[in-house]
Design an enzyme around this catalytic site. Sequence first.
Site, mmCIF file in Angstrom:
data_model
loop_
_atom_site.group_PDB
_atom_site.id
_atom_site.type_symbol
_atom_site.label_atom_id
_atom_site.label_comp_id
_atom_site.label_asym_id
_atom_site.label_seq_id
_atom_site.Cartn_x
_atom_site.Cartn_y
_atom_site.Cartn_z
ATOM 1 N N GLU A 107 16.551 6.698 5.016
ATOM 2 C CA GLU A 107 16.542 7.291 3.682
ATOM 3 C C GLU A 107 15.674 8.532 3.686
ATOM 4 O O GLU A 107 14.710 8.616 4.452
ATOM 5 C CB GLU A 107 15.962 6.298 2.668
ATOM 6 C CG GLU A 107 16.823 5.071 2.480
ATOM 7 C CD GLU A 107 16.055 3.915 1.865
ATOM 8 O OE1 GLU A 107 16.554 2.790 1.911
ATOM 9 O OE2 GLU A 107 14.926 4.152 1.372
ATOM 10 N N ARG B 34 2.324 -3.321 5.616
ATOM 11 C CA ARG B 34 2.661 -2.109 6.352
ATOM 12 C C ARG B 34 3.003 -2.549 7.770
ATOM 13 O O ARG B 34 2.130 -2.986 8.512
ATOM 14 C CB ARG B 34 1.467 -1.147 6.369
ATOM 15 C CG ARG B 34 1.795 0.232 6.944
ATOM 16 C CD ARG B 34 0.541 1.031 7.222
ATOM 17 N NE ARG B 34 -0.178 1.479 6.030
ATOM 18 C CZ ARG B 34 0.162 2.532 5.288
ATOM 19 N NH1 ARG B 34 1.227 3.229 5.579
ATOM 20 N NH2 ARG B 34 -0.564 2.867 4.250
ATOM 21 N N LYS C 214 8.004 5.421 8.831
ATOM 22 C CA LYS C 214 8.181 6.778 8.315
ATOM 23 C C LYS C 214 8.254 7.734 9.487
ATOM 24 O O LYS C 214 7.504 7.595 10.460
ATOM 25 C CB LYS C 214 7.068 7.157 7.344
ATOM 26 C CG LYS C 214 5.692 6.912 7.862
ATOM 27 C CD LYS C 214 4.633 7.162 6.810
ATOM 28 C CE LYS C 214 3.275 6.719 7.322
ATOM 29 N NZ LYS C 214 2.201 6.832 6.387
ATOM 30 N N ARG D 174 5.045 7.263 -5.941
ATOM 31 C CA ARG D 174 5.704 5.955 -5.958
ATOM 32 C C ARG D 174 5.628 5.371 -7.356
ATOM 33 O O ARG D 174 4.568 5.431 -7.992
ATOM 34 C CB ARG D 174 4.952 5.057 -4.979
ATOM 35 C CG ARG D 174 5.554 3.691 -4.743
ATOM 36 C CD ARG D 174 6.522 3.783 -3.622
ATOM 37 N NE ARG D 174 7.073 2.506 -3.220
ATOM 38 C CZ ARG D 174 6.758 1.889 -2.078
ATOM 39 N NH1 ARG D 174 5.832 2.390 -1.293
ATOM 40 N NH2 ARG D 174 7.340 0.761 -1.743
ATOM 41 N N GLU E 240 10.666 6.500 -6.015
ATOM 42 C CA GLU E 240 9.787 7.670 -5.965
ATOM 43 C C GLU E 240 10.205 8.609 -7.092
ATOM 44 O O GLU E 240 11.396 8.785 -7.352
ATOM 45 C CB GLU E 240 9.963 8.349 -4.595
ATOM 46 C CG GLU E 240 8.978 9.426 -4.284
ATOM 47 C CD GLU E 240 7.696 8.926 -3.591
ATOM 48 O OE1 GLU E 240 7.474 7.698 -3.500
ATOM 49 O OE2 GLU E 240 6.908 9.787 -3.159
ATOM 50 N N ARG F 68 1.591 3.433 -7.313
ATOM 51 C CA ARG F 68 1.352 2.778 -6.028
ATOM 52 C C ARG F 68 0.108 1.909 -6.036
ATOM 53 O O ARG F 68 0.043 0.871 -5.413
ATOM 54 C CB ARG F 68 1.230 3.906 -5.010
ATOM 55 C CG ARG F 68 0.775 3.508 -3.661
ATOM 56 C CD ARG F 68 0.620 4.796 -2.869
ATOM 57 N NE ARG F 68 0.110 4.521 -1.565
ATOM 58 C CZ ARG F 68 0.661 4.981 -0.444
ATOM 59 N NH1 ARG F 68 1.733 5.727 -0.490
ATOM 60 N NH2 ARG F 68 0.126 4.705 0.716
ATOM 61 N N PHE G 246 14.824 3.123 -4.310
ATOM 62 C CA PHE G 246 15.223 2.653 -2.979
ATOM 63 C C PHE G 246 15.074 1.142 -2.794
ATOM 64 O O PHE G 246 15.350 0.624 -1.730
ATOM 65 C CB PHE G 246 14.501 3.413 -1.868
ATOM 66 C CG PHE G 246 13.021 3.592 -2.085
ATOM 67 C CD1 PHE G 246 12.162 2.526 -1.920
ATOM 68 C CD2 PHE G 246 12.506 4.834 -2.431
ATOM 69 C CE1 PHE G 246 10.803 2.692 -2.110
ATOM 70 C CE2 PHE G 246 11.136 5.005 -2.625
ATOM 71 C CZ PHE G 246 10.286 3.931 -2.462
ATOM 72 N N LYS H 131 12.752 10.828 2.826
ATOM 73 C CA LYS H 131 11.394 10.530 2.378
ATOM 74 C C LYS H 131 11.018 11.598 1.364
ATOM 75 O O LYS H 131 10.793 12.750 1.727
ATOM 76 C CB LYS H 131 10.420 10.536 3.559
ATOM 77 C CG LYS H 131 9.018 10.132 3.155
ATOM 78 C CD LYS H 131 8.134 9.946 4.372
ATOM 79 C CE LYS H 131 6.821 9.278 4.025
ATOM 80 N NZ LYS H 131 6.040 9.969 3.029
HETATM 81 P P1 AMP Z 1 2.958 7.610 3.311
HETATM 82 O O1 AMP Z 1 2.374 7.840 1.948
HETATM 83 O O2 AMP Z 1 2.982 8.793 4.192
HETATM 84 O O3 AMP Z 1 2.399 6.355 3.946
HETATM 85 O O4 AMP Z 1 4.511 7.286 3.097
HETATM 86 C C1 AMP Z 1 4.974 6.218 2.340
HETATM 87 C C2 AMP Z 1 5.361 6.694 0.956
HETATM 88 O O5 AMP Z 1 6.533 7.497 0.999
HETATM 89 C C3 AMP Z 1 5.753 5.573 0.023
HETATM 90 O O6 AMP Z 1 4.645 4.927 -0.537
HETATM 91 C C4 AMP Z 1 6.577 6.288 -1.026
HETATM 92 O O7 AMP Z 1 5.731 6.791 -2.048
HETATM 93 C C5 AMP Z 1 7.144 7.494 -0.273
HETATM 94 N N1 AMP Z 1 8.605 7.454 -0.120
HETATM 95 C C6 AMP Z 1 9.415 8.506 -0.337
HETATM 96 N N2 AMP Z 1 10.694 8.200 -0.111
HETATM 97 C C7 AMP Z 1 10.735 6.889 0.256
HETATM 98 C C8 AMP Z 1 11.790 5.982 0.612
HETATM 99 N N3 AMP Z 1 13.067 6.352 0.661
HETATM 100 N N4 AMP Z 1 11.420 4.714 0.931
HETATM 101 C C9 AMP Z 1 10.126 4.320 0.905
HETATM 102 N N5 AMP Z 1 9.098 5.135 0.570
HETATM 103 C C10 AMP Z 1 9.395 6.412 0.248
#
Ligand code: AMP
Length: 524
Positions: free
Chosen positions: A217, A381, A387, A224, A269, A239, A309, A219
């Site tokens: 998907e 996690r 990611k 969130r 998101e 979040r 999502f 990102k």
């Molecule tokens: P990070 O903040 O770098 O750990 O990345 C995770 C965050 O990406 C999640 O908490 C979401 O806020 C965001 N995110 C954006 N698109 C998506 C998606 N398709 N699925 C899950 N998380 C997503």
Amino acid sequence: MILGMVEFARLADLCRRLRTSPGRLDKLAMLADYLRALPPDAVGPAVAFLTGRPFPQSDPRVLGVRWLPSLTDGPAAATSLTLGDVAVAFGEIAEAGGAGSRRTRDDLLRALAARASADEREMLQRIITGEMRTGVSDGLVLEAIARAFAAPLESTRRAALRLGDLSAVAVLAARGGAAALTSASVRPFVPLLPMLAQIAEDFEDVLEAHGGTSALEYKYDGARIQLHRDGERVGIWTRRLSEVTRSLPDVVETARRELGAAPFILDGEVLALDAAGRPLPFQELMRRFRRVHEVDRLVREMPLTLYFFDCLMADGRSLIDEPYASRWEALTRVTGGRHLAERLLATTPEVAREFQAKALAAGHEGLVAKDLRSTYEPGGRGKRWFKLKTAETVDCVIIAVDRGSGRRSQWLSNYHLAVRDGEAFADVGKTFKGFTDRQFIELTERLWTLAVSDDGYTVRVRPEVVVEVAYNEIQKSPTYRSGMALRFARITRIRDDKAPSQATTLDELSRLYERQFATKGRSV
Ligand code: AMP
């Protein structure tokens, strides 16, 4: 014994003892003994009070007062308050909210305090301000609940993640023990901690971890949100589980008008777009989240776009133990196919890379890859969600190199990378990735000419070779002098056009480190 009969003084006494006994284990035993002896309907308020909350976590009521009014009418009462009295009084105070209600609330508080002993007054004051100073964390209370009701810590913790409310967990445990905790269900308007993603280096690893097929998907670089609806009631959490419903009336409207199969809980998101349709920086979006007055104007100025999502509940049924494939089906049902994250099922790294290129070209951060077989793990996690972001690059100087092992024993192949720190260089990581055999040989020859010392394993070299290094994340690290480390570093090319004095500086790296948080939504 029922709630109305449990003495508030006993709780005040427990807190006094907790304050004077420094040991964690002692505190744990005291808490567990106290909770075990309570009738089940007293457990909820007791846990809330113990953790410095007038109401349980998932109870939306707020007291709206910050201190006890001073009492002029006489000495403290002989103790007579019960937990029930305090819970009822707090309820009345919360209900008295609204304009011109200050007096009513003060009167109610004064009446409550007038019935309290000196110890109890102190206890009330602490609950109202949330400053218990007993050294008891939510985590310790969780352990005490497990111990008091003979439930495994793991299922108690799991229930806490699902219910988001220690009081609710304690009541369940008191009434139904371990079995009730294991089946603790997801409820509308009790937000769950969002599931998180682990960073991955490449699609080969991801596909392997996901058994050959991954749901990819986009990102989205927004914030969130978790959206709950039951009938006309809608709730939105961030979040970090702060409630932002009032700031997002447009999202509330969308939930009522465009989404079905309530009661539902969706995960997604939210993005703010500028006039040209490009995502606005995270800080701008935060203005929307924080606004509680004159919300309407900002709603017009900064329209939001939603990308869902995940679906944790549909038609009132919890889906968190269902595989992601079924949750996505439910999500399509709830949304009627609107507001969905861009998505592709991939089985080969080539297809995945193409999709990633598309995501980047559209201005997004990268991809999230999800295992279709996985359940929703609140707060987890792990390898179920990865990611994959675009790699950033910095220019590092090679300051030393380790001899290779096995096939590479003849070569100098694990490069120590450094950034500039004034006149000196500060290590930020090591890598042996990025070169073909041929390039290794060439660089080995060159580095031998720069060698200044050799301890048989590590060869130190004059800091002359500049290389471009791609990485996925900058982490804090006690190992390196710079205090930072590049995660998944690999050399992308040799920068012979750059002198060591033009390499990235430690200051620049610190800024890049900070920037990771600015855009990642960790602050909400
Ligand atoms: P990070 O903040 O770098 O750990 O990345 C995770 C965050 O990406 C999640 O908490 C979401 O806020 C965001 N995110 C954006 N698109 C998506 C998606 N398709 N699925 C899950 N998380 C997503």
